[in-house]
Design a protein around this motif. Structure first.
Motif, short mmCIF file in Angstrom:
data_model
loop_
_atom_site.label_atom_id
_atom_site.label_comp_id
_atom_site.label_asym_id
_atom_site.label_seq_id
_atom_site.Cartn_x
_atom_site.Cartn_y
_atom_site.Cartn_z
N SER A 127 -9.67 -40.93 2.82
CA SER A 127 -8.63 -39.93 2.54
C SER A 127 -7.92 -40.23 1.22
O SER A 127 -7.71 -39.33 0.40
CB SER A 127 -7.61 -39.90 3.69
OG SER A 127 -6.60 -38.95 3.45
N ALA B 151 -6.08 -31.76 0.51
CA ALA B 151 -6.45 -33.07 1.04
C ALA B 151 -6.21 -33.18 2.54
O ALA B 151 -7.01 -33.79 3.26
CB ALA B 151 -5.69 -34.17 0.30
N GLN C 223 -7.96 -37.95 -2.24
CA GLN C 223 -6.74 -37.50 -2.91
C GLN C 223 -6.72 -37.94 -4.37
O GLN C 223 -6.29 -37.18 -5.25
CB GLN C 223 -5.52 -38.05 -2.16
CG GLN C 223 -5.29 -37.43 -0.80
CD GLN C 223 -4.01 -37.94 -0.16
OE1 GLN C 223 -3.07 -38.32 -0.84
NE2 GLN C 223 -3.99 -37.95 1.17
N ALA D 17 -11.12 -44.43 7.57
CA ALA D 17 -10.46 -43.12 7.55
C ALA D 17 -9.44 -43.03 6.42
O ALA D 17 -9.46 -42.10 5.61
CB ALA D 17 -9.80 -42.85 8.91
N ASP D 18 -8.54 -44.00 6.36
CA ASP D 18 -7.52 -43.99 5.30
C ASP D 18 -8.11 -44.18 3.90
O ASP D 18 -7.73 -43.47 2.97
CB ASP D 18 -6.46 -45.04 5.59
CG ASP D 18 -5.55 -44.63 6.74
OD1 ASP D 18 -5.48 -43.42 7.05
OD2 ASP D 18 -4.90 -45.52 7.33
N SER E 213 -9.23 -34.07 5.09
CA SER E 213 -9.18 -35.36 5.79
C SER E 213 -9.25 -35.17 7.29
O SER E 213 -10.01 -35.86 7.99
CB SER E 213 -7.90 -36.11 5.41
OG SER E 213 -7.89 -36.43 4.03
N ASP E 214 -8.45 -34.23 7.81
CA ASP E 214 -8.39 -34.03 9.26
C ASP E 214 -9.70 -33.48 9.81
O ASP E 214 -10.15 -33.88 10.88
CB ASP E 214 -7.26 -33.08 9.62
CG ASP E 214 -5.89 -33.71 9.40
OD1 ASP E 214 -5.84 -34.95 9.32
OD2 ASP E 214 -4.90 -32.96 9.31
N LEU F 144 -13.25 -35.86 6.79
CA LEU F 144 -13.35 -37.27 6.42
C LEU F 144 -13.16 -38.20 7.62
O LEU F 144 -13.88 -39.20 7.74
CB LEU F 144 -12.33 -37.60 5.33
CG LEU F 144 -12.54 -36.88 3.99
CD1 LEU F 144 -11.47 -37.29 2.99
CD2 LEU F 144 -13.93 -37.19 3.43
N PHE F 145 -12.19 -37.90 8.49
CA PHE F 145 -11.98 -38.75 9.66
C PHE F 145 -13.21 -38.72 10.57
O PHE F 145 -13.65 -39.75 11.10
CB PHE F 145 -10.75 -38.30 10.44
CG PHE F 145 -9.46 -38.59 9.72
CD1 PHE F 145 -9.43 -39.29 8.52
CD2 PHE F 145 -8.25 -38.15 10.25
CE1 PHE F 145 -8.25 -39.56 7.86
CE2 PHE F 145 -7.05 -38.41 9.59
CZ PHE F 145 -7.06 -39.12 8.40
#
Length: 337
Positions: free
Chosen positions: A272, A292, A276, A268-269, A296-297, A300-301
């Motif tokens: 993200s 971003a 970015q 996840a990180d 991400s929320d 991507l997660f």
């Protein structure tokens, strides 16, 4: 035929044409014998749907004892074995002997669950009521087959199952509320107790227990001032669960929950951060922050979780939904609103 006596250890599993009862059996005798002999074990009995049974009922069953069935698509024997049940009485005759023979705390908890379920069906029509019962209370037996099939086809059955998302909401709500009322330390203790009660209320499936343990460890880490490492917490949680029940490793719910969480922890990180960095090459910092965060929320997660859970889902259910990622994200976005 065999005659056994035991106590109902959880509320009955009510279906359209039958009821499943799980009993802790303590004595038995063959028909024609006069004396009971002691025995200890778990038994699943299938009865007609017209009975009125409750947790803690002491019941006498008469029928043929057999090994739980299995076929090419699903092994009921393996499913029950993961929960410590190795005996099955497919067509049983039942006689109620006594009420209220179970744990008083669990009896009160299950009574509350029955009333909550009745309230949901009184307020909402079907299939909305059955969906809400599955999401809040873990009771999926009332959901129409066509609705269940629609969730299976789209690869979104996890939405109606109690999972980490539910436990995260409960943990956050309890921690915030009780910390304000009782202070941080006492509030954390009461919040942990609340999570344990909710876990018991919804049935304690492996995926729920996994999320509950991780939430409790997170609350404890915050109180003792230790930094929580998600990967270590996930590994410790899995080890504890397998220590108490080695069959947990083969439970599809646990595998899906563990793999999705592992995907979040590992990727996840990085996803993200990589997104970015990609945006930073072409856009201003303000634009990067504005774009971003939502991506991400909302994408991507979910992508990180789905990529790890996808092979497990394909193995167990034999299908891959190409729209699962989109539908899951839209449902989560709607729930936040």
């Amino acid at each position: 035929p065999l005659i056994v006596e035991g106590t109902l250890i959880e509320p009955p599993d009510v279906r359209d044409n039958y009821i499943n009862l799980r009993l802790a059996v303590d004595q038995f005798h063959l028909q024609g014998e006069a004396l009971f002999q002691p025995i200890h074990g778990m038994l699943l009995a299938r009865l007609p749907a017209d009975g009125d049974w409750h947790y803690g009922d002491r019941i006498r069953l008469q029928g043929q004892l057999s090994t739980p069935p299995e076929n090419e698509d699903f092994s009921y024997r393996d499913y029950l074995a993961r929960e410590g049940i190795y005996s099955y009485m497919g067509k049983a005759n039942a006689q109620l002997l006594l009420h209220n023979q179970g744990n008083p705390l669990l009896a009160g908890l299950y009574t509350f669950k029955e009333r909550a379920l009745a309230t949901i069906y009184r307020i909402y029509p079907d299939p909305e009521a059955s969906l809400l019962a599955g999401i809040l209370l873990g009771v999926e037996t009332g959901i129409p087959e066509r609705v269940l099939q629609a969730f299976k086809v789209t690869g979104t059955s996890h939405i109606i199952a109690i999972s980490g998302f539910n436990i995260a909401l409960i943990a956050g709500l309890f921690a915030t509320l009780f910390s304000r009322l009782l202070g941080p330390r006492r509030g954390a203790v009461v919040a942990i107790l609340g999570i344990a009660v909710y876990t018991a209320l919804v049935g304690g499936e492996p995926s729920v227990v996994r999320a509950a343990i991780m939430a409790c460890l997170g609350l404890l880490a915050r109180q003792v001032g230790r930094r929580q490492t998600a990967l270590n917490t996930l590994a410790l949680t899995a080890a504890v669960m397998v220590l108490f029940n080695p069959h947990t490793l083969w439970d599809p719910g646990f595998q899906l929950s563990f793999s999705a969480t592992l995907g979040l922890v590992l990727y996840a990180d990085p996803l993200s951060s990589g997104f970015q960095a990609l945006l930073s090459r072409r856009l201003s910092p303000e634009a990067v922050n504005r774009i971003a965060g939502p991506v991400s929320d909302y994408f991507l997660f979910t992508l990180a979780a789905q990529l790890f859970a996808l092979p497990v889902s394909a193995y167990h259910f034999g299908r891959i939904s190409l729209i699962a990622l989109i539908v899951t994200r839209l449902c989560c976005q709607s729930s936040r609103r």
